[in-house]
Design a protein around this motif. Structure first.
Motif, short mmCIF file in Angstrom:
data_model
loop_
_atom_site.label_atom_id
_atom_site.label_comp_id
_atom_site.label_asym_id
_atom_site.label_seq_id
_atom_site.Cartn_x
_atom_site.Cartn_y
_atom_site.Cartn_z
N LEU A 49 0.87 -1.16 0.09
CA LEU A 49 0.00 0.12 0.10
C LEU A 49 0.67 1.18 -0.01
O LEU A 49 1.64 1.27 0.96
CB LEU A 49 -0.94 0.06 1.13
CG LEU A 49 -1.88 1.20 1.19
CD1 LEU A 49 -2.89 1.27 0.19
CD2 LEU A 49 -2.59 1.25 2.81
N VAL A 50 0.83 2.05 -1.23
CA VAL A 50 1.65 3.07 -1.18
C VAL A 50 0.73 4.45 -0.77
O VAL A 50 -0.26 4.71 -1.43
CB VAL A 50 2.01 3.31 -2.59
CG1 VAL A 50 2.90 4.49 -2.99
CG2 VAL A 50 2.80 2.07 -2.99
N LEU A 51 1.45 5.17 0.14
CA LEU A 51 0.51 6.44 0.44
C LEU A 51 1.74 7.65 0.32
O LEU A 51 2.83 7.77 1.06
CB LEU A 51 0.56 6.21 2.09
CG LEU A 51 -0.37 4.99 2.40
CD1 LEU A 51 -0.47 4.86 3.96
CD2 LEU A 51 -1.76 4.95 1.68
N GLU A 52 1.20 8.50 -0.34
CA GLU A 52 2.03 9.68 -0.98
C GLU A 52 1.41 10.84 -0.54
O GLU A 52 2.03 11.82 -0.03
CB GLU A 52 2.58 9.54 -2.28
CG GLU A 52 3.38 8.62 -2.62
CD GLU A 52 3.83 8.51 -4.13
OE1 GLU A 52 4.99 8.95 -4.25
OE2 GLU A 52 2.90 8.10 -5.11
N SER A 53 0.11 11.15 -0.89
CA SER A 53 -0.41 12.30 -0.46
C SER A 53 -0.48 12.93 0.81
O SER A 53 -0.48 11.93 1.76
CB SER A 53 -1.81 12.52 -1.19
OG SER A 53 -2.80 11.88 -0.54
N PRO A 54 -0.62 14.17 1.20
CA PRO A 54 -0.69 14.32 2.54
C PRO A 54 -1.99 13.97 3.05
O PRO A 54 -2.03 13.45 4.32
CB PRO A 54 -0.95 15.88 2.56
CG PRO A 54 0.10 16.40 1.27
CD PRO A 54 -0.27 15.15 0.24
#
Length: 199
Positions: A49-54
């Motif tokens: 699971l890739v989490l990038e946005s604020p």
């Protein structure tokens, strides 16, 4: 960078420069390398699971934290511009070993001496940590508190068969990257941990 140097320089980074995002091509290399990890029976029972946005990152920290004012560790860790959660899928392994070339048709979990679904996801995480060093980035592997796993699942719609084995924070090291006090213990000497031929 030579592999020996990557291994020597690998450490857990706990503070990040929030103004420098991880380049997309580096993020993709982290994931590609993670997928090169070994897996029992080539089951590949992992997901990332890739989490990038604020907003995504805030949702992660809200779901996995107990609330209240964040301590210094959490304040610094929350600056990471990229979070990757490796998840393991036990069913993928039990299904794979019930196939004809493996022959365990009963899918009995007791046959497994250790939960290789978690071990393999952990090896994938290690490849991400090493890739981060090779790319000039910092990274840290840390756990999701057991009592917060359900909140994490709900926050991101994670299917029940997937279990987070931890989280890898990635970014350029910040100015306040303190060394862990645990490092004062020093590394155990080789003769204390390596046993040749017998204990």
């Amino acid at each position: 960078m030579k592999f020996a140097e990557v291994v020597r320089r690998r450490r857990m980074v706990r503070d990040y420069d929030p103004g420098r995002p991880v380049p997309a091509e580096v993020r993709e290399r982290l994931l590609e390398h993670a997928m090169r990890a070994p897996s029992a029976g080539f089951s590949q029972g992992w997901a990332f699971l890739v989490l990038e946005s604020p907003e995504e990152r805030d949702r992660f920290w809200t779901a996995t934290s107990t609330g209240g004012a964040p301590d210094g560790w959490l304040t610094r860790m929350r600056r990471a511009p990229l979070l990757i959660v490796p998840l393991s899928n036990k069913a993928a392994y039990l299904d794979r070993y019930a196939e004809p070339d493996k022959g365990w048709t009963d899918r009995d979990e007791a046959r497994w001496p250790v939960p290789y679904w978690d071990v393999d996801a952990g090896m994938a995480a290690l490849l991400m940590l090493l890739t981060a060093v090779d790319e000039g980035l910092g990274a840290c592997f840390f756990g999701v508190p057991p009592e917060r796993v359900d909140a994490f699942r709900a926050a991101f719609g994670v299917p029940g068969e997937y279990h987070p084995v931890g989280c890898v924070s990635v970014g350029y090291p910040g100015d306040d990257d303190r060394r862990s006090p645990s490092l004062r213990r020093g590394r155990r000497p080789v003769e204390e941990v390596v046993h040749r031929g017998s204990w």
